[in-house]
Design a protein around this motif. Structure first.
Motif, short mmCIF file in Angstrom:
data_model
loop_
_atom_site.label_atom_id
_atom_site.label_comp_id
_atom_site.label_asym_id
_atom_site.label_seq_id
_atom_site.Cartn_x
_atom_site.Cartn_y
_atom_site.Cartn_z
N ARG A 16 5.93 8.25 -8.78
CA ARG A 16 7.35 7.87 -8.84
C ARG A 16 7.69 6.84 -7.76
NH1 ARG A 16 10.69 12.13 -11.00
NH2 ARG A 16 12.49 11.08 -10.08
N VAL A 17 7.16 7.06 -6.57
CA VAL A 17 7.44 6.15 -5.46
C VAL A 17 6.83 4.78 -5.73
CG1 VAL A 17 7.04 5.73 -3.01
CG2 VAL A 17 7.71 8.01 -3.78
N ARG A 18 5.58 4.75 -6.20
CA ARG A 18 4.93 3.47 -6.49
C ARG A 18 5.69 2.69 -7.55
NH1 ARG A 18 -0.96 6.30 -6.92
NH2 ARG A 18 -1.40 6.50 -4.69
N ALA A 19 6.18 3.40 -8.58
CA ALA A 19 6.93 2.73 -9.64
C ALA A 19 8.28 2.23 -9.14
CB ALA A 19 7.13 3.70 -10.81
N ALA A 20 8.87 2.94 -8.18
CA ALA A 20 10.20 2.58 -7.68
C ALA A 20 10.16 1.40 -6.72
CB ALA A 20 10.84 3.79 -6.98
N TYR A 21 9.01 1.16 -6.08
CA TYR A 21 8.92 0.10 -5.07
C TYR A 21 7.72 -0.82 -5.37
CZ TYR A 21 12.19 3.10 -2.56
OH TYR A 21 13.28 3.86 -2.21
N PRO A 22 7.77 -1.54 -6.49
CA PRO A 22 6.62 -2.36 -6.90
C PRO A 22 6.36 -3.56 -6.00
CG PRO A 22 8.51 -2.79 -8.32
CD PRO A 22 8.88 -1.61 -7.47
N ASP A 23 7.38 -4.01 -5.27
CA ASP A 23 7.23 -5.21 -4.45
C ASP A 23 6.91 -4.90 -2.99
OD1 ASP A 23 7.83 -6.82 -6.66
OD2 ASP A 23 9.99 -6.61 -6.31
N VAL A 24 6.77 -3.64 -2.67
CA VAL A 24 6.50 -3.24 -1.29
C VAL A 24 4.99 -3.05 -1.12
CG1 VAL A 24 6.88 -1.46 0.47
CG2 VAL A 24 8.75 -2.15 -1.05
N GLU A 25 4.48 -3.46 0.04
CA GLU A 25 3.05 -3.34 0.34
C GLU A 25 2.55 -1.92 0.09
OE1 GLU A 25 0.22 -3.47 4.32
OE2 GLU A 25 2.15 -4.51 4.34
N ARG A 26 1.37 -1.81 -0.49
CA ARG A 26 0.84 -0.52 -0.93
C ARG A 26 0.76 0.50 0.21
NH1 ARG A 26 -1.82 1.44 -5.31
NH2 ARG A 26 -3.20 3.21 -4.98
N ARG A 27 0.32 0.06 1.39
CA ARG A 27 0.20 1.00 2.51
C ARG A 27 1.56 1.57 2.89
NH1 ARG A 27 -1.80 -0.44 8.60
NH2 ARG A 27 -0.06 -1.88 8.38
N THR A 28 2.60 0.72 2.84
CA THR A 28 3.94 1.17 3.17
C THR A 28 4.45 2.16 2.12
OG1 THR A 28 4.42 -0.92 4.28
CG2 THR A 28 6.30 0.41 3.61
N VAL A 29 4.17 1.86 0.84
CA VAL A 29 4.58 2.76 -0.23
C VAL A 29 3.90 4.12 -0.08
CG1 VAL A 29 4.49 3.15 -2.73
CG2 VAL A 29 5.15 0.92 -1.85
N GLU A 30 2.63 4.12 0.32
CA GLU A 30 1.93 5.38 0.55
C GLU A 30 2.61 6.17 1.66
OE1 GLU A 30 -0.69 6.91 -1.06
OE2 GLU A 30 -0.19 5.37 -2.55
N ASN A 31 3.11 5.46 2.67
CA ASN A 31 3.82 6.11 3.77
C ASN A 31 5.11 6.75 3.27
OD1 ASN A 31 3.98 6.78 6.53
ND2 ASN A 31 5.45 5.14 6.86
N TYR A 32 5.84 6.04 2.40
CA TYR A 32 7.03 6.63 1.77
C TYR A 32 6.65 7.94 1.09
CZ TYR A 32 9.23 1.90 1.74
OH TYR A 32 9.74 0.67 2.05
#
Length: 396
Positions: free
Chosen positions: A47-63
């Motif tokens: 869900r988080v990855r789909a919600a933030y497609p333009d954010v760097e992957r490492r940062t999205v993993e942190n979310y």
């Protein structure tokens, strides 16, 4: 076993009042949507990855890591240590309800849990070890060691004295990025001292001390925080320059290659009485008078060790993305706020902090303003560290 959590306040000025008045704690990343029916860590990450497609992957993993912790791992009865935004004090309470997605809250902070706050006036010095363990850009952090839980449990009682407790280690693994370098550790300790000054000023103010102007304690905290930033920049540049010079084959910024050392030190290197690393270290120590407070000077200094193209825009992006609370900023915003903080420091140090609208009077200042300044400096420094630790793009 009861678990203890640290939750950092959002950047909206109303967050403290909202959390304490509504008896809750809330976090950002609202674009992930309602997770009430989504308890699986895998589903939350998707869900988080789909919600933030333009954010760097490492940062999205942190979310995702923090949302999984808040949604799934935090439980009723757990202890919450709340780092307030509008006060140098912290609040402590217990979680009393399940995860909720609250549409009645501001759009940036809708993941929530009910909390019964027991204390809202605890000095940060009482929980210094726990707070220093929290990575500077992390919002949700778990401390599950029995000794730390016991320390916080002691503070939950209304009759417990708000004094510094026994000095026990905190070894919980951080959920966020690594900001464990020696210069940054020193920065956080220095900023924590500034927070202690702000806390002392707040309590002296409540005691109605008349022997001196209590507001000057807040001014001292402000000056200390700027000095801490200046010292950290110098130490960070020095550490990274020495690391670079010790690696002859490493790619180096143009400013590093143009850096000059004295002929005397060059001669000592030629004679073999100093290594190149030792000569550079001596030159940097001899230039200890350089001041890194102005945003332009900070950018110029870090240009010695890293590509600084779009430097402040990159810092602003880290600040915006890491919090996930809906509050955005630009590189210009960050520079302007830093300039205002430094200018206020100069006014305090050199011009009595005179109020331009009230001759012979000082500008108003309080614990909340000093604390927000200290927190802002720490988060900007952590964002700079994130930029510096991001690999530079390959040439060509």
């Amino acid at each position: 076993m009861t678990t203890a959590w640290i939750v950092r306040a959002g950047r909206d000025d109303s967050y403290d009042e909202l959390a304490l008045d509504k008896s809750l704690i809330a976090v950002g990343w609202s674009a992930a949507g309602d997770l009430t029916e989504t308890a699986s860590a895998t589903e939350i990450r998707e869900r988080v990855r789909a919600a933030y497609p333009d954010v760097e992957r490492r940062t999205v993993e942190n979310y995702a890591i923090q949302l999984v912790a808040f949604r799934t791992k935090m439980s009723e009865g757990d202890i919450v240590l709340f780092l307030r935004r509008a006060s140098p004090d912290v609040a402590v309470g217990r979680v009393t309800g399940p995860y909720e997605y609250r549409t009645d809250l501001p759009s940036g902070i809708r993941h929530a849990r009910a909390v019964r706050w027991s204390r809202t006036d605890i000095p940060r010095a009482s929980v210094e070890r726990e707070v220093l363990a929290l990575p500077s850009l992390t919002t949700v952090y778990r401390i599950n060691q029995a000794d730390s839980v016991a320390r916080l449990d002691r503070l939950l009682g209304f009759d417990a004295p708000a004094t510094v407790l026994a000095d026990e280690p905190v070894t919980a693994a951080p959920l966020g990025h690594d900001d464990d370098s020696a210069p940054f550790k020193n920065l956080r300790r220095n900023l924590d001292y500034a927070r202690s000054l702000a806390t002392a000023g707040q309590h002296l103010d409540q005691l109605k001390v008349g022997a001196f102007e209590v507001s000057d304690v807040f001014r001292a905290a402000w000056v200390q925080s700027v000095a801490a930033l200046d010292h950290w920049v110098r130490q960070e540049i020095r550490a990274r320059m020495l690391e670079l010079v010790a690696q002859p084959t490493a790619q180096k910024p143009r400013a590093f290659l143009a850096f000059q050392i004295s002929l005397g030190l060059v001669e000592q290197v030629q004679l073999g009485t100093k290594t190149l690393v030792e000569a550079l270290d001596q030159q940097l120590r001899d230039q200890g008078h350089l001041v890194y407070q102005n945003p332009d000077k900070i950018r110029e200094g870090f240009g010695l060790v890293h590509d600084v193209k779009g430097f402040w825009d990159r810092v602003a992006r880290v600040l915006t993305e890491q919090s996930g609370d809906g509050v955005t900023c630009t590189g210009k915003d960050v520079q302007e706020q830093l300039r205002q903080i430094v200018q206020r420091r100069h006014k305090i140090a050199h011009e009595y902090d005179e109020d331009p609208e009230g001759p012979n009077q000082k500008r108003p200042i309080d614990g909340a303003g000093a604390t927000q300044t200290i927190d802002y400096i720490e988060q900007v420094a952590a964002a700079i560290l994130e930029v510096l630790n991001t690999p530079e793009p390959a040439a060509g």
